[in-house]
Design an enzyme around this catalytic site. Structure first.
Site: not given
Ligand code: F6R
Length: 247
Positions: A147-149, A166
Site C-alpha cells: 500500500n504505497e503513498p 520501492t
C-alpha cells in the site's frame, strides 16, 4: 504501543513466541490459527525461530492457515524473486503446514480476472473468521504490504503500482530496477485493519526516519503506515536502531 528491544533477534524471538502461543491456544480448542504473513528481510528471523520451535520443540502448523500480504505482478511462483519462493525457502518447506492452507496472491492471474481474484482472497479471509494476527514490515515509502503513498484507509486487496523507491529498494534481488515488476497484488489497508492483532516490525537505522513518521507524524495518505495510529490493536516492535529517532 511501541516496544523497543535491544536487538533484532530478541524482538524476533518475542514475535515468534507470540505466534507459537496463538497456534497452541487454537490447537487446544480444536481451532485454526489464521496468520497474515509478510516477506522481505524484516520477518526472516521470526520464521527462523518458528522453524526451530517446529524442529526442536514439536510446534505443529497442521492447524495453521496463512495469507500473505502481497506478491509482485506479474510473477511466476517458481521465479527466484517470487514471494512464493521466499515463503517456501524461509518457512513453508521447513514446517508441517498443509499446502492447501497456504494463500499467497497469485501473480499469474489474467489481468481481466484480477479484481474478482482479489475479492475472493478477501472473502476467504473473512470466511475463516479473519486474521488472528498480521505481521508487517515497513517500506521506506511508508508502505505496509504494498500500500504505497496515496492508498486509502479502507482499501481492499487489489492490483497496485509500485513506488519508484520501492522498486529501487528491490532492485538487488532482480539485478536492476528495470527488472522489478511495476505492479503487485496487495492486501489493502482496510484488509490489514480487520486483523485482530497487527504487529509492525522494523530493524536498523535505515528504517528510523520512516518509523518516526509512522509513529509520531501526522496521519496522511502520503505515509500509509500512519493509518496504523488509528488502530487499537497495533504494536510497533523495534530494535534500537529503528527506534533511534523517536522522541
Ligand atoms: C512484504 C511487504 C513489504 C515489506 C517492506 C519492508 O511482504 O509487504 O511491505 O514488509 O517493503 O521490506 P524489508 O523487510 O525487506 O525491509
Amino acid at each position: 504501543p511501541v516496544t523497543v528491544y535491544p536487538s533484532q533477534s530478541d524482538a524476533s524471538i518475542h514475535v515468534a513466541n507470540r505466534i507459537a502461543s496463538l497456534i497452541k491456544e487454537k490447537q487446544a480448542n480444536g481451532e485454526k490459527a489464521v496468520l497474515g504473513l509478510a516477506t522481505g528481510a524484516t520477518p526472516v528471523q521470526v520464521y527462523k525461530e518458528l522453524v526451530r520451535q517446529h524442529k526442536e520443540e514439536g510446534l505443529s502448523f497442521k492447524n495453521v492457515v496463512t495469507f500473505n500480504l502481497d506478491e509482485y505482478f506479474p510473477m511466476q511462483p517458481t521465479a527466484d524473486q517470487s514471494y512464493v519462493t521466499f515463503m517456501k525457502k524461509n518457512l513453508f518447506d521447513l514446517i508441517d503446514i498443509p499446502a492447501e492452507n497456504i494463500n499467497i496472491p497469485d501473480g499469474t492471474i489474467d489481468i481481466s480476472q484480477v479484481q474478482a481474484y482479489c475479492e475472493a482472497y478477501e472473502q476467504k479471509i473473512s470466511e475463516l473468521g479473519g486474521l488472528d494476527i498480521q505481521l508487517l514490515g515497513i517500506g521506506r515509502t511508508g508502505h505496509i504490504g504494498f500500500n504505497e503513498p496515496g492508498s486509502a484507509p479502507n482499501s481492499g486487496t487489489r492490483l497496485v503500482t509500485l513506488d519508484d523507491l520501492t522498486r529501487r529498494d528491490a532492485s538487488r534481488g532482480f539485478g536492476g530496477k528495470e527488472y522489478v515488476p511495476t505492479k503487485a497484488i496487495t492486501m489493502g489497508v482496510g484488509t490489514i485493519f480487520k486483523a485482530k492483532e497487527i504487529v509492525l516490525m522494523a530493524w536498523n537505522e535505515n528504517k528510523a526516519e520512516i518509523v518516526k513518521k509512522a509513529v509520531e507524524g501526522e496521519m496522511s495518505p502520503e505515509i500509509p503506515a500512519t493509518y496504523l495510529q488509528l488502530s487499537n490493536n497495533v504494536e510497533f516492535i523495534l530494535d534500537e536502531g529503528a527506534a533511534s529517532l523517536l522522541t
